[in-house]
Scaffold this motif. Structure first.
Motif, short mmCIF file in Angstrom:
data_model
loop_
_atom_site.label_atom_id
_atom_site.label_comp_id
_atom_site.label_asym_id
_atom_site.label_seq_id
_atom_site.Cartn_x
_atom_site.Cartn_y
_atom_site.Cartn_z
N SER A 49 0.83 -1.21 0.00
CA SER A 49 0.00 0.00 0.00
C SER A 49 0.87 1.26 0.00
CB SER A 49 -0.96 0.00 1.19
OG SER A 49 -0.27 -0.20 2.41
N GLY A 50 1.63 1.45 -1.05
CA GLY A 50 2.46 2.64 -1.18
C GLY A 50 3.53 2.72 -0.12
N LEU A 51 3.59 3.86 0.56
CA LEU A 51 4.59 4.07 1.60
C LEU A 51 4.04 3.78 2.99
CD1 LEU A 51 6.26 7.38 0.32
CD2 LEU A 51 6.90 5.00 -0.17
N LEU A 124 -4.35 -5.40 1.55
CA LEU A 124 -5.71 -5.21 1.07
C LEU A 124 -6.76 -5.93 1.89
CD1 LEU A 124 -7.46 -3.97 -1.20
CD2 LEU A 124 -7.14 -6.12 -2.46
N HIS A 125 -6.62 -7.24 2.07
CA HIS A 125 -7.68 -8.00 2.72
C HIS A 125 -7.73 -7.74 4.22
CE1 HIS A 125 -6.82 -10.16 -1.07
NE2 HIS A 125 -8.12 -10.28 -1.11
N ALA A 207 -7.01 -13.11 6.73
CA ALA A 207 -8.06 -12.11 6.49
C ALA A 207 -8.78 -12.39 5.18
CB ALA A 207 -7.44 -10.72 6.49
N ARG A 208 -8.02 -12.76 4.16
CA ARG A 208 -8.63 -13.06 2.86
C ARG A 208 -9.54 -14.28 2.97
NH1 ARG A 208 -5.39 -14.56 -2.76
NH2 ARG A 208 -7.23 -14.53 -4.12
N LEU A 209 -9.08 -15.32 3.66
CA LEU A 209 -9.91 -16.51 3.87
C LEU A 209 -11.18 -16.15 4.63
CD1 LEU A 209 -7.26 -19.22 4.83
CD2 LEU A 209 -8.80 -19.29 2.86
#
Length: 265
Positions: A49-51, A124-125, A207-209
Motif C-alpha cells: 500500500s504505497g509508503l 488489502l484483505h 483475512a482473505r480466507l
C-alpha cells in the motif's frame, strides 16, 4: 518395512521436531539482509500500500532498531539503504529519515523484551476486514499460528505519530504476537525476523480466507484443544526459519538486488 505405523502421535511429533532441529540450522544472514528480504517478501505477499507501514528489528545496542527510509517502498529496500535509529527516531546509521509513525515501535520494544521484530502494514484483505470492525477469526489449519494469538483494537486512535498511539497499540497487543487494528491494518511481532515475516504473510491470508468464508456462509469454529495444538506445532523457531528460507529464495528470484552478493539459504 515400516517401523513407525504403531507409534503414538506424541512420539511422531517429538521425532519430527528433532529432525527439524537437525535440518534447519542457524541462519548466516545478517539482520540487515533478513530485514531487506522481509520487505521484498511482504511486498510480493500483498503488503504493497504505497509508503504505508513500517518494518523494524532491534539493533545491536539497547534502544536502537533498523527500519526502512521514508520515501522508499518495500520493493525498493536493500540491506544498504536501511536506517539504524534510536527511540527518538534520530538516525544513527544511514541517510534519510524514518517514518514518523515508527514511534510506536519503541513502545512495543520497551514493553515486550521478547519481541525483536515488528511489522506493521495495510495489506488489502486485512485492511478490508479492519473496516468491518470484526476480529480476525482463525478457522483453518493453515492459519492456526494466529489462533488465540491475534488481539483486536476496535477504536481507531488516529494517525500513529504520537506517544499516545504507542501506548494504545502496545496495550492492545498485550502478550500476543499480532493485533488487527480497526480502520487501519495489521501488526505482527516476532522473537526473530523470520517469525514476524511468516506471521505477516499469514495474517493477510487469514483475512482473505475470512472475507471469502463470510461471503459464502457462517464460519464454523475449530476445536480449541486441536487449534492450540496446531498453534504450538506450527510456531517453532525451526519452522519459521524453514518458511523464511523458502520465501527468501522466491523473493531473490525476482529481487536479487536487495542483498549484496550470494546468500546461503
Amino acid at each position: 518395512m515400516a517401523n513407525t505405523l504403531q507409534d503414538s502421535k506424541d512420539v511422531l511429533v517429538d521425532r519430527a521436531a528433532r529432525q527439524m532441529d537437525r535440518h534447519f540450522g542457524d541462519s548466516t544472514l545478517t539482520t540487515r539482509q533478513k530485514l531487506a528480504l522481509t520487505c521484498r517478501i511482504a511486498y510480493d505477499g500483498g503488503h504493497d500500500s504505497g509508503l504505508a507501514g513500517q518494518i523494524s528489528s532491534r539493533g545491536r545496542e539497547p534502544g536502537t532498531y533498523y527500519t526502512q527510509r521514508l520515501g522508499l517502498g518495500f520493493d525498493e529496500i536493500t540491506e544498504d539503504n536501511l536506517l539504524l535509529v534510536n527511540e527518538d527516531l534520530e538516525v544513527l546509521e544511514g541517510t534519510g529519515m524514518p517514518n514518523p509513525a515508527n514511534r510506536f515501535h519503541s513502545w512495543i520494544y520497551r514493553a515486550r523484551p521478547d519481541v525483536n521484530c515488528v511489522i506493521h502494514t495495510h495489506p488489502l484483505h486485512t485492511a478490508a476486514l479492519a473496516m468491518l470492525e470484526v476480529p480476525l477469526v482463525v478457522s483453518h489449519m493453515d492459519t492456526t499460528p494466529l489462533y488465540d494469538d491475534c488481539a483486536f483494537l476496535k477504536d481507531w486512535p488516529g494517525v500513529p505519530v504520537g506517544n499516545e498511539e504507542g501506548e494504545i497499540i502496545t496495550a492492545a497487543l498485550g502478550d500476543k504476537r499480532a493485533v488487527l487494528l480497526a480502520h487501519h491494518g495489521q501488526l505482527v511481532t516476532g522473537s526473530t525476523i523470520e517469525e514476524a515475516c511468516t506471521l505477516a504473510l499469514l495474517i493477510e491470508r487469514a483475512a482473505r480466507l475470512q472475507l471469502l468464508a463470510m461471503s459464502a456462509g457462517t464460519i464454523q469454529p475449530l476445536d480449541p484443544a486441536l487449534a492450540r495444538e496446531a498453534h504450538d506445532w506450527t510456531s517453532t523457531d525451526r519452522r519459521s526459519r524453514a518458511n523464511f528460507a523458502y520465501y527468501a529464495r522466491k523473493a531473490l528470484r525476482t529481487h536479487p538486488d536487495c542483498v549484496n552478493g550470494q546468500v546461503d539459504l
